[in-house]
Scaffold this active site. Structure first.
Site, PDB file in Angstrom:
ATOM      1  N   GLU A 135       0.824  -1.199   0.000  1.00 35.61           N
ATOM      2  CA  GLU A 135       0.000   0.000   0.000  1.00 35.61           C
ATOM      3  C   GLU A 135       0.866   1.261   0.000  1.00 35.61           C
ATOM      4  O   GLU A 135       0.539   2.254  -0.663  1.00 35.61           O
ATOM      5  CB  GLU A 135      -0.940  -0.023   1.204  1.00 35.61           C
ATOM      6  CG  GLU A 135      -2.006  -1.105   1.088  1.00 35.61           C
ATOM      7  CD  GLU A 135      -2.785  -1.322   2.372  1.00 35.61           C
ATOM      8  OE1 GLU A 135      -2.775  -0.412   3.219  1.00 35.61           O
ATOM      9  OE2 GLU A 135      -3.399  -2.391   2.534  1.00 35.61           O
ATOM     10  N   GLY A 164       5.876  30.874 -13.309  1.00 36.37           N
ATOM     11  CA  GLY A 164       5.611  32.265 -12.970  1.00 36.37           C
ATOM     12  C   GLY A 164       4.164  32.447 -12.523  1.00 36.37           C
ATOM     13  O   GLY A 164       3.572  31.580 -11.883  1.00 36.37           O
TER      14      GLY A 164
END
Length: 405
Positions: free
Chosen positions: A269, A366
């Protein structure tokens, strides 16, 4: 917006372009044969056709419609590692890996397939009675029945030995009372594997028992769909159990055996999370490489600035390190030789790496990296939880440390 990739409206062309741009320079992987690559193509095409055109709406809805599960079952994407004799797809955990990677790479975080197919179904396949297997696994593989795992409680977090949900024996039944939270597939589920204590107070791990609890049983209540920072299309709910009568035949693996079942499957898992983290980092990196090659600042591509090139080099190196580590862990898992501490290392390192990479990618975008119309922004929100669920980074480090001293 300045980018060929970002203004293209054909999702398959976008993925093909991005992978062509930056996949080849990465280290070659040897984990998959050509048969597995054919399956990868099937999964990718399914996501492009059936998922991506609708995923934005599902994020607004906070849930993926049930008919998608039926389509995924028909396409062979569910219960891939469950044998065909038990009603599954008859594959192995490399097939599961491919599904995990493609979901992460395409950024379709609303799909709760891995919890359903590679946790709940595996619990039943490996630890269930013949009747439990016949009842649930074929329906899970077809998408007719959706499974959830109900472990976490509001006051216990990762400490499963301290759960307060309690099941008291009453003749041939058990009476279940308690509450669970952060349950993936919680709204969609037809049943949940519920961890409860059947022992005396303070019995800890020895008292943990797993129950298969059908969602239509009286007293089983699905609470609100939790509002999350990311992974918004995956239904995540609170579940409550008030005097729910559960037959003893619904006990999974035996009374008091629940903690052992959890431990037996825990390494896999956690490796599943690591697999998704590397694929998610790869997607963020590929997307960003394509973006900075096209986006211009001061009349030249952003990719031409030394800072950009060095940041990309750092990310590429970290992703390759993570991929090599995860692939080696996967080879061990296929031999049933993956240790709990190695899986914990993989989980915490790759989840931290994913967050580092995605953060850098946002910076390289940006201002556009803060706009939700850009995939990198959604990836940023989706990534953060990887360091928390499946065991926090701090818990993972404690597990690794225990193997040392």
């Amino acid at each position: 917006m300045g980018s060929v990739v970002l203004t293209c409206h054909d999702p398959l062309m976008i993925i093909q372009y991005i992978r062509t741009v930056s996949e080849n320079p990465m280290l070659a992987r040897t984990l998959f044969s050509s048969d597995y690559q054919d399956f990868r193509t099937t999964v990718s095409r399914f996501i492009e056709r059936e998922v991506k055109p609708h995923h934005d709406q599902w994020e607004k809805d906070g849930i993926v419609p049930r008919d998608l599960w039926l389509k995924a079952g028909e396409a062979g994407l569910l219960c891939t590692a469950v044998s065909d004799e038990l009603g599954g797809a008859g594959g192995d955990r490399l097939h599961s890996t491919i599904v995990l990677e493609e979901i992460a790479y395409h950024g379709v975080s609303g799909l709760g397939f891995n919890v359903h197919s590679d946790i709940v179904a595996i619990y039943i396949a490996n630890h269930g009675t013949d009747e439990q297997k016949k009842t649930w696994l074929p329906k899970m593989a077809s998408g007719e029945a959706i499974g959830a795992i109900a472990m976490t409680e509001p006051g216990t977090g990762s400490d499963l030995q301290s759960i307060t949900t309690r099941a008291v024996e009453d003749g041939e039944d058990y009476i279940l009372n308690g509450a669970k939270t952060f349950i993936s597939n919680g709204r969609n589920c037809d049943f949940a594997v519920v961890a409860a204590t059947t022992g005396e107070p303070g019995s800890g791990a020895a008292g943990v028992t797993l129950f298969i609890v059908e969602a239509d049983r009286e007293g089983f209540e699905k609470g609100r769909n939790l509002a999350k920072l990311g992974m918004k299309a995956q239904d995540t709910a609170e579940l409550s159990f008030t005097n729910v009568r559960v037959p003893a035949s619904n006990v999974l693996a035996g009374v008091g055996m629940g903690f052992g079942v959890l431990m037996a499957e825990l390494a896999w898992e956690r490796l599943m999370i690591a697999i998704g983290c590397v694929a998610g980092a790869r997607a963020a990196y590929d997307n960003t490489v394509a973006y900075v090659k096209e986006r211009k600042a001061f009349k030249r591509p952003v990719a031409k600035f030394q800072n950009t090139r060095f940041k990309l080099a750092d990310m590429k190196t970290e992703i390759q390190l993570g991929q090599s580590f995860v692939d080696q862990c996967m080879e061990l898992e296929m031999k049933s030789a993956l240790s709990i501490d190695a899986a914990a290392s993989a989980k915490y390192w790759t989840s931290e790496m994913l967050c580092r990479v995605v953060d850098e990618c946002v910076q390289l975008h940006g201002g556009y990296g803060y706009m939700l119309e850009y995939p990198i922004t959604k990836a940023y929100a989706d990534a953060r939880v990887q360091r928390i669920y499946g065991g926090t980074t701090e818990i993972m480090k404690e597990i690794v440390a225990r193997s040392i001293v």
